[in-house]
Design a protein around this motif. Structure first.
Motif, PDB file in Angstrom:
ATOM      1  N   LEU A 143      -1.823  -4.737  14.600  1.00  0.00           N
ATOM      2  CA  LEU A 143      -0.699  -4.198  13.838  1.00  0.00           C
ATOM      3  C   LEU A 143      -0.830  -2.684  13.691  1.00  0.00           C
ATOM      4  CD1 LEU A 143       1.829  -4.659  12.110  1.00  0.00           C
ATOM      5  CD2 LEU A 143       0.321  -4.929  10.137  1.00  0.00           C
ATOM      6  N   THR A 194      14.099   4.831  11.519  1.00  0.00           N
ATOM      7  CA  THR A 194      13.608   6.207  11.562  1.00  0.00           C
ATOM      8  C   THR A 194      14.049   7.039  10.367  1.00  0.00           C
ATOM      9  OG1 THR A 194      15.517   6.903  12.824  1.00  0.00           O
ATOM     10  CG2 THR A 194      13.626   6.164  14.080  1.00  0.00           C
ATOM     11  N   TYR A 254       0.843  -1.199   0.000  1.00  0.00           N
ATOM     12  CA  TYR A 254       0.000   0.000   0.000  1.00  0.00           C
ATOM     13  C   TYR A 254       0.876   1.247   0.000  1.00  0.00           C
ATOM     14  CZ  TYR A 254      -3.607   3.331   1.455  1.00  0.00           C
ATOM     15  OH  TYR A 254      -4.468   4.396   1.529  1.00  0.00           O
ATOM     16  N   ALA A 278       8.957   5.366  18.507  1.00  0.00           N
ATOM     17  CA  ALA A 278      10.224   4.904  17.934  1.00  0.00           C
ATOM     18  C   ALA A 278      10.615   5.684  16.691  1.00  0.00           C
ATOM     19  CB  ALA A 278      10.149   3.411  17.626  1.00  0.00           C
ATOM     20  N   GLY A 279       9.785   6.637  16.304  1.00  0.00           N
ATOM     21  CA  GLY A 279      10.162   7.505  15.192  1.00  0.00           C
ATOM     22  C   GLY A 279       9.997   6.908  13.807  1.00  0.00           C
ATOM     23  N   THR A 280       9.129   5.914  13.631  1.00  0.00           N
ATOM     24  CA  THR A 280       8.867   5.399  12.281  1.00  0.00           C
ATOM     25  C   THR A 280       7.905   6.340  11.558  1.00  0.00           C
ATOM     26  OG1 THR A 280       7.096   4.051  13.184  1.00  0.00           O
ATOM     27  CG2 THR A 280       9.238   2.981  12.923  1.00  0.00           C
ATOM     28  N   HIS A 281       7.588   6.012  10.293  1.00  0.00           N
ATOM     29  CA  HIS A 281       6.865   6.985   9.461  1.00  0.00           C
ATOM     30  C   HIS A 281       5.611   6.433   8.788  1.00  0.00           C
ATOM     31  CE1 HIS A 281      10.365   9.482  10.013  1.00  0.00           C
ATOM     32  NE2 HIS A 281      11.121   8.487   9.602  1.00  0.00           N
ATOM     33  N   PHE A 282       4.994   5.388   9.378  1.00  0.00           N
ATOM     34  CA  PHE A 282       3.881   4.737   8.674  1.00  0.00           C
ATOM     35  C   PHE A 282       2.738   5.701   8.374  1.00  0.00           C
ATOM     36  CE2 PHE A 282       5.863   1.307  11.147  1.00  0.00           C
ATOM     37  CZ  PHE A 282       6.290   0.530  10.084  1.00  0.00           C
ATOM     38  N   LEU A 312       4.759   2.698  17.342  1.00  0.00           N
ATOM     39  CA  LEU A 312       6.115   2.873  16.814  1.00  0.00           C
ATOM     40  C   LEU A 312       6.296   4.287  16.261  1.00  0.00           C
ATOM     41  CD1 LEU A 312       6.959  -0.413  14.841  1.00  0.00           C
ATOM     42  CD2 LEU A 312       7.883   0.331  17.034  1.00  0.00           C
ATOM     43  N   SER A 344      11.400   2.164   7.848  1.00  0.00           N
ATOM     44  CA  SER A 344      10.376   1.765   8.822  1.00  0.00           C
ATOM     45  C   SER A 344       9.771   0.418   8.429  1.00  0.00           C
ATOM     46  CB  SER A 344       9.270   2.805   8.895  1.00  0.00           C
ATOM     47  OG  SER A 344       9.782   4.059   9.242  1.00  0.00           O
ATOM     48  N   ASN A 388       6.748  12.390   5.573  1.00  0.00           N
ATOM     49  CA  ASN A 388       7.757  11.446   5.088  1.00  0.00           C
ATOM     50  C   ASN A 388       7.171  10.293   4.279  1.00  0.00           C
ATOM     51  OD1 ASN A 388      10.479  12.314   6.293  1.00  0.00           O
ATOM     52  ND2 ASN A 388       9.029  12.534   7.994  1.00  0.00           N
ATOM     53  N   GLY A 389       6.050  10.546   3.635  1.00  0.00           N
ATOM     54  CA  GLY A 389       5.506   9.526   2.733  1.00  0.00           C
ATOM     55  C   GLY A 389       4.532   8.571   3.388  1.00  0.00           C
ATOM     56  N   GLY A 390       4.296   8.711   4.699  1.00  0.00           N
ATOM     57  CA  GLY A 390       3.295   7.856   5.348  1.00  0.00           C
ATOM     58  C   GLY A 390       1.890   8.266   4.943  1.00  0.00           C
ATOM     59  N   LYS A 391       0.924   7.369   5.142  1.00  0.00           N
ATOM     60  CA  LYS A 391      -0.440   7.642   4.675  1.00  0.00           C
ATOM     61  C   LYS A 391      -1.450   7.485   5.803  1.00  0.00           C
ATOM     62  CE  LYS A 391       0.748   8.153   0.384  1.00  0.00           C
ATOM     63  NZ  LYS A 391       0.877   9.509  -0.119  1.00  0.00           N
ATOM     64  N   PHE A 402       0.059  -1.110  16.883  1.00  0.00           N
ATOM     65  CA  PHE A 402       1.490  -1.252  17.142  1.00  0.00           C
ATOM     66  C   PHE A 402       2.298  -0.278  16.285  1.00  0.00           C
ATOM     67  CE2 PHE A 402       5.622  -3.396  16.512  1.00  0.00           C
ATOM     68  CZ  PHE A 402       6.037  -3.408  17.824  1.00  0.00           C
ATOM     69  N   MET A 403       1.915  -0.133  15.012  1.00  0.00           N
ATOM     70  CA  MET A 403       2.630   0.805  14.132  1.00  0.00           C
ATOM     71  C   MET A 403       2.422   2.241  14.583  1.00  0.00           C
ATOM     72  SD  MET A 403       2.478  -0.829  10.302  1.00  0.00           S
ATOM     73  CE  MET A 403       0.793  -0.423  10.047  1.00  0.00           C
ATOM     74  N   LEU A 424      -3.989   4.711   5.495  1.00  0.00           N
ATOM     75  CA  LEU A 424      -3.597   3.344   5.840  1.00  0.00           C
ATOM     76  C   LEU A 424      -4.202   2.951   7.180  1.00  0.00           C
ATOM     77  CD1 LEU A 424      -1.878   0.766   5.415  1.00  0.00           C
ATOM     78  CD2 LEU A 424      -0.008   1.950   6.572  1.00  0.00           C
TER      79      LEU A 424
END
Lengths: 199, 664
Positions: free
Chosen positions: B242, A125, A46, B253-257, B249, A131, B262-265, B245-246, B268
């Motif tokens: 999930l 990160t 996705y 934890a600095g992710t980008h989902f 994060l 990620s 940064n391109g996350g949606k 959990f994301m 989603l």
């Protein structure tokens, strides 16, 4: 019909292979865990399909070492299978050795994968791809580690002489989980390493 | 059995189960009771794996959550009763409506149904316990701990506050910096574990734990409902776990989902949430519909009309339920083709629902209804189901949904669905099975009062919400101006909600009064057809003194219905008393397949549940070492749990030694 039912036949007692509750329980567990990986890969596709970034940002992935690692993991599954076959024939030493080999191969997979992680120029990160890459492979790694703990327990129990051809459900059930962990890796590998070559 | 080789004939591994009878008071019966009893006092309380105890715990705990969610709703209704009220601040209001939703949808509606199914399944199926008694205990403990976890930040004024579906980016770190959303995210992952292991237990129980002869077309509809919900849950729950959990994060934890920069949606999140969320809606109503399908016929004095059609429509509803999640997202700008497809699918789903409705109406029509309290609740449910279903079909139409989306019309719809299809059958179900649970009848006068007050209060409170929505009142606003024209409907709604609450109060009083002074119940006070009524009320610890043989769908009505060939055998059956034992049967035909050794009581589920909850506490508070320690404690508990046991014939060692001891 109650009348037509055979009531005087001998039935196995306790945890007998695929008749045991545990076998069915782990099958259901695999369905739900398989779904989890399904949703992880859905997330990957996705986001990748809508990304305006260069994908993967560092260019196409290297295939050689992950490919070899995939073979190592599959070989481990084969040895678990051999170990179970040996118990069926009450060849306990053979079973023990196979299980030990399976475990060692699993540990190799983990070591190589950790090495792969340390080689990347990005982390969780840095960007969206990072990620996704670390979350998906991290989830799989977690499953491998749980699987290795299970293989370790099976190894110990075989060594203690808990199982022979009459009762070895734990090996069948634990083995099933390990096969699942390995098959799921094929999907993860295909998604992360092969599909980038398609576009 | 075909593959019985010589060594298998060792009696420890293979034997012919003894047939016989064990009437109350016989030596065999006394022995069974001793085998299955829990230790007295706190030891038994912490270690019991009895599905009946666990079922009642589920029912009581979930009902307490219902009351908590109800009080939250009443406070909100006070705030909304008149325009420009200042009883609550906007932030308090946000936390209240979020916790109200979280409580009702996650901590009440499924767990209460798990309570019924946990208690009733083995009794209905003719088994002595669920497939995994210890897993059952674990599922309860984790449910309890996750409920406490989700409420932990409430007293600090930092409760989840982004609505129960928790949309990003509002739930992201940028707009929501406190612990509120982290509590929600981690709590939901924890609760997901409970739901999943519970679902696995139901699935395996259905396929393996039925009495001989109870083929798949003879199980009660409640079993179909819970099975369908459980299968759906093992596919759907990972999605929301999930997603949460994301989100955690992303926040910690600095992710980008979900990070747009940064391109996350953000969409989603909505996809993952509703891919879970819509099947979940059916998971919390199908077992409740099953309660009605099983209990309503008892009061109509005839079998359910269209058993197979209802069973199939249950599954069809769920199957379609996986393909309608986009109807929660019509207003998000998705392509028209997707909207059309999901709009059409959402309308199609009314067909299997209508099959069930017509089956209930036909059952009442063709039967001789007895107007007791449970009947009133089930008949009332049918009416509310139709109203809630119709408003659902309306919002399935894309253009209408554009207009109604995020208004009180949706609030009205979902309350008709959840209270109508869940709370009414649940309360009716408690009236119905109370004599089985506690050995006493509930008071009929108070019962009828509780029904009418609840039914009138509910409609008075929630029907006007449709109007408020059509008048354009958005949901989740903490107050409104006097000139909007919403004042009257809101006042009526608030009054109705308090009347409804009074009905619930009468029901609670009835429970307390009946527990103390109810008329003692016989084994089958309603003259019902299914197996749970074949044993004394309350049931003995071992459930069935002998494992029955089942010859029809209605074992206790065989004399008058004369369906099928032969009669069920309830007094004569497998004795199975070499330790805790029950029979495992083949998945479809229910032929005897294996003698299952059931585990004794154990503290392990409690400790595993506790340590799992503490892992999440550690994650929430960023206590790294503590978390690692708790993960190790979990592994240790699991190792103890899984260690192969002689008593369960999971290993072979020392069998020879045992035999000598037995002979000596």
């Amino acid at each position: 019909m109650a009348e037509a039912m055979q009531t005087a036949q001998a039935l196995p007692v306790g945890s007998e292979g695929k008749r045991s509750g545990g076998w069915w329980g782990v099958l259901a567990l695999i369905v739900t865990e398989g779904s989890l990986f399904g949703y992880l890969l859905f997330t990957y596709f996705y986001l990748a399909s809508q990304s305006e970034q260069h994908w993967p940002p560092d260019g196409l992935p290297e295939l050689l070492i992950p490919g070899v690692n995939t073979v190592i993991l599959l070989a481990s599954s084969v040895f678990v299978w051999v170990s179970e076959r040996c118990i069926q024939r009450s060849m306990l030493l053979c079973s023990l050795v196979s299980m030990a080999l399976a475990h060692i191969l699993g540990v190799c997979f983990v070591a190589i994968q950790f090495n792969e992680w340390s080689k990347t120029t990005y982390d969780m990160t840095s960007n969206l791809y990072g990620s996704l890459y670390f979350t998906i492979t991290g989830f799989h790694m977690l499953h491998v580690i749980v699987g290795l703990v299970i293989l370790m327990a099976l190894l110990l129990w075989i060594a203690l002489g808990y199982f022979d051809h009459r009762r070895y459900a734990a090996v069948t059930i634990g083995g099933l989980y390990w096969h699942f962990v390995d098959v799921v890796w094929l999907f993860v590998f295909t998604t992360l390493y092969l599909t980038p070559y398609l576009y | 059995m075909t593959n019985v080789d010589q060594s298998m004939l060792d009696l420890n591994f293979c034997r012919v189960p003894e047939m016989g009878s064990a009437p109350v008071g016989s030596a065999a019966e006394t022995r069974l009771a001793r085998l299955w009893e829990s230790a007295p006092g706190w030891r038994g309380w912490l270690s019991t794996v009895d599905h009946k105890t666990i079922g009642l715990r589920y029912l009581v705990t979930a009902f307490i959550f219902l009351l908590m969610g109800g009080v939250e709703a009443l406070i909100m209704r006070l705030q909304l009763a008149r325009p420009d009220q200042t009883l609550l601040t906007p932030e308090q209001y946000s936390q209240l409506f979020t916790m109200h939703g979280v409580t009702m949808i996650f901590l009440y509606s499924l767990p209460i149904l798990s309570g019924f199914s946990n208690y009733l399944w083995p009794l209905m199926l003719g088994s002595r316990d669920m497939a995994f008694p210890r897993l059952n205990a674990l599922s309860y403990w984790i449910f309890l701990f996750s409920g406490i976890f989700l409420y932990a930040s409430f007293p600090l004024g930092e409760a989840p506050n982004a609505g129960w579906f928790n949309y990003v980016p509002f739930a992201g770190l940028e707009y929501n910096t406190g612990p509120n959303i982290d509590v929600y995210a981690l709590g939901m992952v924890l609760l997901g574990i409970s739901t999943t292991v519970g679902a696995v237990n139901f699935i395996v129980t259905l396929f393996r734990m039925r009495a001989p002869g109870m083929s798949i077309d003879r199980v009660p509809i409640l079993v179909w409902g819970t099975l369908t919900a459980s299968v759906a849950n093992i596919f759907a729950v990972p999605s929301v776990s999930l997603a949460f959990f994301m989100l955690w994060l992303d926040r910690q934890a600095g992710t980008h989902f979900f990070d747009v920069l940064n391109g996350g949606k953000p969409l989603l999140w909505q996809h993952l949430f509703w891919m879970f969320g819509h099947p979940w809606v059916y998971a919390v109503v199908l077992p409740a519909m099953g309660i009605v399908s099983d209990a309503l016929p008892t009061f109509c004095r005839r079998p359910l009309v269209g058993y197979s059609a209802v069973a199939l429509s249950t599954m069809a509803t769920m199957l379609l339920g996986f393909g309608v999640w986009i109807h929660h997202m019509f207003a998000t700008g998705l392509p028209t083709l997707a909207l059309s497809f999901f709009g059409a699918a959402s309308m199609v789903i009314s067909i299997p629902s209508a099959v069930a409705v017509f089956a209930w109406i036909a059952t009442i029509w063709l039967g001789r209804p007895v107007f007791t309290t449970p009947f009133l609740f089930f008949a009332g449910f049918v009416i509310l189901f139709v109203i809630g279903g119709l408003s659902g079909v309306m919002t399935a139409a894309v253009p209408l949904d554009f207009q109604l989306n995020e208004t009180y019309f949706i609030v009205a719809h979902l309350h008709y669905v959840l209270i109508g299809i869940n709370v009414f059958p649940v309360v009716g179900g408690i009236y119905y099975w109370f004599p089985k649970f506690f050995g006493r009848m509930m008071n009929e006068t108070l019962g009828k009062w509780s029904f009418w007050v609840m039914f009138i209060g509910f409609n008075l409170g929630f029907f006007p919400m449709h109007l408020a929505g059509l008048l354009g009142m958005p949901r989740r606003i903490y107050t409104y101006a006097p000139h909007m024209g919403w004042t009257a409907v809101n006042m009526v709604t608030s009054v109705g909600s308090f009347v409804f609450a009074a009905g619930i109060l009468i029901f609670l009083v009835n429970i307390l009064v009946s527990l103390k002074r109810g008329v003692p119940a016989t084994s089958n006070p309603w003259d019902a057809p299914t197996l749970e009524w074949a044993m004394p009320s309350p049931p003995p610890v071992y459930n069935f003194a002998v494992i029955p043989f089942v010859a029809s769908r209605h074992p206790l009505w065989e004399d008058r219905l004369d369906e099928g060939v032969g009669r069920s055998s309830l007094e004569q059956g497998y004795l199975l008393m070499e330790g805790r034992e029950t029979i495992g049967t083949t998945p479809l035909d229910a032929k005897p397949d294996i003698i299952l050794k059931m585990p004794d009581d154990s503290y392990t589920p409690f400790f595993l549940g506790l340590f799992s909850a503490l892992v999440f506490v550690g994650l929430l508070l960023h206590w790294r070492d503590f978390t690692v320690l708790m993960v190790l404690a979990c592994s240790l508990s699991l190792t103890v749990w899984m260690w192969p046991r002689q008593a369960l014939v999971q290993r072979v060692q020392d069998i020879e030694h045992d035999k000598e001891a037995a002979h000596g």
